[in-house]
Structure formats: structure tokens, C-alpha cells
Scaffold this motif. Structure first.
Motif, PDB file in Angstrom:
ATOM      1  N   THR A 258      -2.679 -14.979 -13.237  1.00 59.38           N
ATOM      2  CA  THR A 258      -2.460 -14.612 -14.638  1.00 59.38           C
ATOM      3  C   THR A 258      -3.336 -13.426 -15.025  1.00 59.38           C
ATOM      4  O   THR A 258      -2.871 -12.450 -15.631  1.00 59.38           O
ATOM      5  N   LEU A 259      -4.613 -13.517 -14.642  1.00 57.97           N
ATOM      6  CA  LEU A 259      -5.547 -12.444 -15.015  1.00 57.97           C
ATOM      7  C   LEU A 259      -5.171 -11.131 -14.335  1.00 57.97           C
ATOM      8  O   LEU A 259      -5.273 -10.048 -14.941  1.00 57.97           O
ATOM      9  N   ALA A 260      -4.690 -11.208 -13.100  1.00 52.85           N
ATOM     10  CA  ALA A 260      -4.245  -9.990 -12.402  1.00 52.85           C
ATOM     11  C   ALA A 260      -3.043  -9.378 -13.121  1.00 52.85           C
ATOM     12  O   ALA A 260      -2.961  -8.158 -13.316  1.00 52.85           O
ATOM     13  N   ASN A 261      -2.108 -10.223 -13.518  1.00 54.48           N
ATOM     14  CA  ASN A 261      -0.937  -9.733 -14.264  1.00 54.48           C
ATOM     15  C   ASN A 261      -1.359  -9.048 -15.567  1.00 54.48           C
ATOM     16  O   ASN A 261      -0.832  -8.008 -15.946  1.00 54.48           O
ATOM     17  N   LEU A 262      -2.313  -9.685 -16.258  1.00 53.43           N
ATOM     18  CA  LEU A 262      -2.782  -9.114 -17.520  1.00 53.43           C
ATOM     19  C   LEU A 262      -3.466  -7.763 -17.288  1.00 53.43           C
ATOM     20  O   LEU A 262      -3.270  -6.813 -18.051  1.00 53.43           O
TER      21      LEU A 262
END
Lengths: 495, 495
Positions: A258-262
Motif C-alpha cells: 500500500t505504501l509503495a503504491n501511495l
């Protein structure tokens, strides 16, 4: 003498949109709030009970208008000879008073100031089914703590609160998002125009309802809603809408994903990167304290409050299924929300003070506990000592005194004793577990009748005549055994 | 662009006459109210939380006036286009709402209806020192019970409440009088004129202040008050005043003596005799339940409320000595009062409903508990884990998680950690018993410093250098022993 005109009788009614809470309703709410307060206190939060009445000036937003009372709040002008009395109003939430209290007492309060508050708030809105103009809120906030550790703490505490009051792990999720990440996305989109940014924010708020494709339509060319009406779009180009969609749908299988996508969604934006870093820190802190993503989860699809808050935003949702009013299965949904807001105190002092907190929807959470069978039960009604002989009231009072002295809730029937049936009906209405009966004849013989009303109700429903004879709901005991025999029945019911 | 005129900052102040309650203040009041509620509940009373807002019509007494807001209550008119909106007001006590609730829900409520209520009420009065416009009341009433057994029950319960919250037997007395006895006395006096009866009632109300001779003067020819001003008398003949004086001073050494004196004072009056008989019944009932005249006593000198109530009247006084603001010794005085009133519900329904009850002055009783050292203590502040190294926040959070999991109230310092002195000042302000300190070096060695702040404060006050070395307030322990060592300190402080 002139005949005095009789004024008509007043109506015995609460004002529209208000209601009363009786016995069990008061008890179950109080039990839940006490449990929540204990968790808050355990985390170092201090109780605050601010006055229900604030100056309209301090409440802000709702400025008085001479011709038109303030919408949204109940307000009135203090009487002064010259008509220039102060305007006062009932608080509409617990956050505005917190800002006032902190600004007023900041030299005496510790910083950071962790406080919790619970109590009624009032809204001057059109009442509807289940929508009242007085209702409870239950908040915890930390004022003066700039670190996201304060936000993580609120999330952890919220998870603890839910489990403590009876929502099992797995039946709830605290979702966390961050306004700063959204700001980064807006930056990447190159929206120079404030009005357009507001349009985008408003559109994002509809993500819950219209989903990904709906948001995409609304951001670009527009959309037909369920009723067939056409809603104009914001007018962005399709590729300009991409970062918003990327943001809203960036939830991955793991927090890291999720954090990578963000990080990708915010591109080169500094504020966006800061937002992602904050979410990372929150996730790390919660992980260190043993909270799993099944309890608190980074989830960019949480959009409620993104327009209002300035940093991390949280929302607690109950994930178990219920039937809605149309019989469709859906999740119970949100019971608490909050986030970081840094401007509230500034209104008073000119200095920005960082603050973060959460507000629990007391009625919603209580409804959930009821569905789960976890709301506090009323407990048994009182043992009712009936009155067979008005002149022996002292004897009956002595019986309840003995019962009470041994910790048993008990009362003498104090209505008109003439009709004995009414006394038993009364005991039924009180959900009394045991009725005690002693006529003059029994008094002489040193005995009393005790009637097991729970068993009696069961027998009345279903027992055969044989069962009824084998286990009678009413029997005679020695007066001296009253407390012991009543206790036996109560313990049998509890077991 | 035109420059937007900045509105001045709002004042961070409660409205005049309102105040906030912080941490310990909320806790001590809540603890007392919970204890009182438990006694009420044990007696079979049910909680009621009515809405804070009532229609002005239902509240009665304070009818709205178009030009002049209602005195005594906070009232406002609901907005309607035509200006004919309903008037609403904040409740000024808990009795008027009870009457409305009972009238509204009487078909669903049990009869008799025993209910207790606790919560804020509001008065639109000039605030003064210690006099606020929002304050708590705590009431118990029985509606629909004509028997004086209901009055006796209220008196017994009041004695139980006082002992339960921490007022020892001997430090309080519940005094009981009866309006019917006074009515008998007025009958014997042969006062035909209502106005004169009212004058006599008003005069009796001053008995507390002016005593026997003062009342005698006021009933007859008049009296010079302390300021030298002359107060006109009611104009009775000396012998006409005798029955009133006989009534007020009829307290004897025993209940039997008091009742005999009262019987004499009411002579041939039927209503008077009924009143005496009721007092006799109350005394007998209380005796049968084991209450002595040192707890509940028949005392005709109790006059507060005699004008308002219709039957028995009670007042709870605390009899221990205190110093008043001028340093004079006096008794603490009244903390609760009540009695029988039969007309409240009638306003709504046309039918008289007998009712009796008591109201406890929450702030007065709490003040008394504080003086007696019986108010709930705040308990220790949280253990404060300080932050030496901002990047190791997760470590510090893990420490408080461990402490909390073992039932210890704990928090991480969440302000700016740069100045360590501020962290210890914060811990002081929180009345923290223990501070936990761990720098990077200590983390590497697997140890933490714990600082006993209670002991530290004692040492700082009085210890010699030798004592300081022998029993240092701060010491190094293994990280693994954190919970055990903190608990040791807390248990030492509690013991």
C-alpha cells in the motif's frame, strides 16, 4: 368575584426531536461509557467536563443574526436592558469546547494535554427517525503533540476500546489515511485553481457511494445518478484524474505494498512524501506494540473527513454483517472517526497548536453491542415484598431491610394494596425475580410464601400439570430462612 | 482583490457563571454519584435520564413573554417562518421533568414509579462566588405511592446514602416534619384569611434565622432586624401566636414526647391529628428497620419547604463543625431536602398523583466529603516513559504497552522531546509516580533508568546527603524487569 379563566393543561411531551432514557437504557450506555473511560484513563488521558453552554463567539462558525436564529445550534441572547446581551448556545460537539478550554487554561494544563470527554451535545436540526437533537458523544484528543506517535496512540487506543466493550478482534477495523498524501496527489495533478481543488475534494468524498468508476466520471465529464439526473463533472482530462484514482485504489495486500503504491501516486510531491512517511511511522509504531493490520490498517480508501483534517485520518468500522431495513445484508459500518487538526486553538490564540483525536458515535456503538449481545443487561428487577395487611407495613419493611443488608435488591409494594393481583402485575412489570407474600395467618405461624416469578413464567408457558406439581413456583418457607431462600432462587436464575 | 477584514479573535472564556471540571474534579463527583446511584438502585429505584431541554409549557411557572426573556430559566424560541415557533428551555431542576415524564409515559411505567435521576440543571440567575448557572442535582422520587411508607423509605435511603458515601453515623441527621401538622396549627389559630395564612407561613420560614422570639415578634407587633430596620408584624394577638410557637418548639427528648407535644399543638384539628399520626407511622417504620433517632428524627423545627410540600418534609443536615469564612465555628448544615408533593402531575393530567422524593445538593455534599477526607482521590498519575531518542519511539511505545497490559496506567511523552527538563516537568505536572528513561547507550546494554518521583520529591524536600546516597530515587534496572520494578514502586507508594 370574576371567574378566573382556566389556562389549558400543558402537553406532557418532550420538545420535538428530544427523548427520555429509562432504567435499562441509562444503564447500558453508562456501562459502555465507563468501560471506554477506563481505557482512556489507562492511556493517561484525563477527564474533562466542560460547560454545556458556550458563548456563540467561542463556538464560532454559527454567528448570531438578529433576525434569524442560528442554524445548527440552539442559541439565545442573554437579557440586558439595552438589548446587547451576549449570545449563548448549547455545544454542538465536544471538540469546539476543547479548543476553548485549552486556549483558556493552557498555562495550567500540561502540554501535551490528553483529555477525554463524554456527554450530551445538541443540534438544532430537523429531527428524523432515530435522529435526535440531543445525543451523546465520547471523545479523546491529544493537544500539543506534533508527532504522529500521538495519532498512532489514538488508533491503538480505539482498537483497545472496541475490544474492551465487546467487539471481538476480527469484527472491527481501524482504517488510517492521510490528508497530506491527498495534498501530494493534488499537487501532482497540477491543479492551480482552489475552486477546482475543492471540487476534487468534494468528489472524493463520494467514493464510498459511487466507487472508482463513479469518481472517474465525476472528475471528468459527469455522470448520471441512480435517479437518472445528470451530475456535471469537474472537467478534468482522463489522465489528470489518474492520480486521484491511483490514490483511492492504492490499497495493497500488505502495508508495504500500500505504501509503495501511495509513494508512486504522489510522485515528486514533498508534502505527499511526508504524508506517506507518516503513514509508514504509524504502521511501524503499531506493529511494535503488537497491533496487526487486522486491527489497524493503512487504507487510502478512507475518505470521510479528508476535507476537514490536516494530517492522519482514522475511521473505525465494524465489519460484521447485519440486515438493513430492506433485508439486505451489509456491514455494520462506521462507529468512530477522527484525525489530526491543527487550527482549532489558533482561532483563539493566533498560535497553531497541533491536535489529534477521535470521536465515538455512542448510539451507533451501543446499537452494535446490542446486536452482538454484548450490551450490559439490566440485571434482575428487585425482589418485591407484597402487602397483604396494610397495618403490618413495618414487618414488610423489615423483610426488605434484611434482604438489602445481604446485598439483595428489594422493595415493598407501595401502591394501594387492596387488589393483590395488581401487586403481582407490578412485580411482573418490574421484572422482579421473586415475590414475597405474608398474610396474617402466615405471620402467626412464622412463615412466608415465596414465589419464583421466573420459574412461574416458564411453567405458565409450557409445563404439564405433573411438572407444575413436582416443582411449584410458590412455596412456604420459615420466615427466618427468607434471605437464604431468596438467595437460592437468585443464584439458580443467574447460573 | 479587496482586502478581507480580519474578524477579531474570539475570547477563550466560558459564559459568565459557567465553569469547566477537570480530571480529579470529574472523578470525585462521578465516584460519589455512582455510590449514590448504587444505593438508590438497591432500593428498587430505576434510573431516568430525561432530555435537558423541555418545552416552556411543560416546565410551567416560567411563561414566555415576547418582550422579556423568562427570568430564572434559559429559554429560546424555535425558529418558524411565521415567528410562532415553540419556546424551549433548559430544565431548572429534575422534579419538573419527572412530572412531565410520568404524565407522558404513565401507561407504560409501573405504579408506583420509583426513579432516580442525576445530571446538570441550569438557572438563569446572577452568578456569584461558588454560585454557578449550571450545577448537578441528584434526586430520588416515588410517584404514585400514597402511603407514608414511601416517605419513610426515602428517609431511610437518605441515611444509607450518606453513610455509604462516607458521612459516619453521628455526623448527620435526617430531620422530618409534616406540613399537615402545621395546617392543623393554622386551623387551631382560626385564621380565616388566606393572605394571613401566607404571612404566617412566610414568617415560619424565618425560624432558622430569627429563632423563637424573633418569630413571636414577627407574628405579632413586628421586629427590628440586625440592620436596625423595622419589619412589620403579621398583627396576631400574643395568644394567637402561641400555637405556632408551640409547634416550632415541640421537639422533646424522645420521639414519643415530640409527638405528644405536637398532638397538643394541633388540638382538635383533624388534619393536624392526621399529620401527627403520619409522623408516628414514619417513626415506627424506621424503628422497625433499625434506624435510630440519631439517624432519622422527628423534628418540628425543620421549616424549609413547609410552604411547598403537602405532607412529610425531610432535610438532611451534617452536624460536624466547620469554620465559616469569618473563622467562626458552625455546623456544616443542609445537604439534602425533600418531601411529599401531590400536585405536580395534576398540571398535565388533571388527576392528583401522590409523590414524594428527595434532592441531594451534589456540590455541598462533595464539599463535605472533601472536608472529611472522604472524597475519591485522583489516584496516581500515569507512569511517564520519556523520549531520549526520537527515532526509537517504537521502543518507548512498546514499554508503555507492556505496562498497560499489566494494568499500569502509562504513557509516552509526546511533546517536543528536545528539552529533557521539560519532560520531567511534564511528569511532575501529571503527578506521575515513575519516570522511565532510556538513552541509546542504555538500550544497547539492555537496561533502563527508573526514577521514583514520589521518593524523589521527598528527598528533594528533606533528605540528607547520606540518605540520598543510601536510597537513590533513580536507578538502573534490566529492561526485562521494567514492569516488575515499576510495580514495586507503585505498591510501595500505595502501602
Amino acid at each position: 368575584m370574576a371567574k378566573v379563566k382556566k389556562s389549558p393543561r400543558p402537553k406532557a411531551e418532550t420538545p420535538k426531536g428530544f427523548r427520555d432514557y429509562f432504567g435499562h437504557e441509562v444503564h447500558e450506555r453508562k456501562t459502555m461509557l465507563d468501560a471506554i473511560a477506563a481505557v482512556y484513563h489507562h492511556y493517561g488521558f484525563e477527564a474533562l467536563e466542560s460547560s454545556a453552554v458556550e458563548t456563540v463567539e467561542a463556538l464560532g462558525k454559527f454567528l448570531p443574526d438578529v433576525d434569524r436564529p442560528n442554524e445548527g445550534v440552539f442559541a439565545w441572547q442573554e437579557y440586558e436592558e439595552d438589548g446587547n446581551g451576549d449570545w449563548m448556545a448549547l455545544r454542538y460537539d465536544l471538540t469546539a469546547p476543547l479548543a476553548r478550554v485549552y486556549a483558556q487554561h493552557r498555562n495550567d494544563l500540561p502540554t501535551p494535554y490528553r483529555r477525554f470527554a463524554m456527554g450530551p451535545v445538541w443540534r438544532n436540526e430537523k429531527p428524523g427517525p432515530g435522529r435526535f437533537r440531543q445525543f451523546y458523544q465520547c471523545d479523546a484528543d491529544t493537544v500539543g503533540a506534533p508527532s504522529v506517535a500521538a495519532d498512532a496512540e489514538i488508533c491503538a487506543m480505539l482498537a483497545d476500546v472496541l475490544e474492551k466493550v465487546g467487539i471481538a478482534r476480527g469484527d472491527y477495523i481501524v482504517r488510517v489515511n492521510n490528508r497530506k498524501v491527498l495534498n501530494g496527489v493534488l499537487e501532482v495533478m497540477g491543479l492551480s485553481d482552489d475552486a477546482q481543488r475543492d471540487d476534487v475534494l468534494r468528489t472524493i468524498d463520494k467514493f464510498d457511494k459511487v466507487g472508482e468508476s463513479g469518481v472517474r466520471e465525476l472528475l471528468t465529464t459527469g455522470r448520471k445518478d441512480a435517479s437518472g439526473a445528470f451530475i456535471d463533472g469537474v472537467g478534468l482530462a482522463a489522465e489528470q484524474a489518474d492520480p486521484v484514482i491511483a490514490f483511492l485504489t492504492s490499497k495493497g495486500a500488505t502495508t508495504a505494498e500500500t505504501l509503495a503504491n501511495l509513494a508512486q501516486a504522489v510522485g515528486e510531491s514533498a508534502i505527499g512524501a511526508e504524508g506517506v512517511k507518516e503513514l509508514q511511522q504509524i504502521a511501524d509504531l503499531l506493529d511494535a506494540q503488537g497491533y496487526g493490520p487486522d486491527q489497524v490498517d493503512i487504507d487510502p480508501s478512507v475518505v470521510r473527513g479528508l476535507g476537514y483534517y490536516t494530517g492522519p485520518v482514522f475511521e473505525a468500522e465494524l465489519t460484521f454483517d447485519i440486515q438493513d431495513e430492506k433485508g439486505r445484508t451489509r456491514q455494520f459500518g462506521s462507529v468512530a472517526g477522527g484525525g489530526r487538526y491543527d487550527d482549532l486553538v489558533k482561532r483563539f490564540t493566533g498560535q497553531a497548536v497541533p491536535a489529534t483525536g477521535v470521536s465515538i458515535g455512542v448510539d451507533r456503538l451501543l446499537a452494535a453491542l446490542r446486536m452482538k449481545g454484548r450490551a450490559a443487561s439490566a440485571g434482575p428487577g428487585p425482589v418485591v415484598v407484597t402487602v397483604m395487611d396494610r397495618d403490618r407495613m413495618a414487618d414488610y419493611q423489615a423483610m426488605v431491610s434484611e434482604l438489602r443488608a445481604e446485598g439483595i435488591r428489594a422493595e415493598v409494594y407501595l401502591g394501594n394494596p387492596k387488589n393483590f393481583g395488581n401487586q403481582l402485575k407490578y412485580a411482573d412489570k418490574r421484572q422482579s425475580p421473586v415475590a414475597v407474600i405474608q398474610g396474617g395467618d402466615e405471620a402467626e405461624r412464622g412463615v412466608v410464601q415465596i414465589k419464583d416469578l421466573v420459574l412461574g413464567a416458564k411453567i405458565a408457558e409450557s409445563a404439564t400439570h405433573e411438572e407444575w406439581k413436582a416443582q411449584p413456583a410458590q412455596r412456604e418457607i420459615a420466615r427466618a430462612d427468607l434471605v437464604a431462600e431468596v438467595r437460592k432462587i437468585l443464584e439458580g436464575n443467574a447460573g
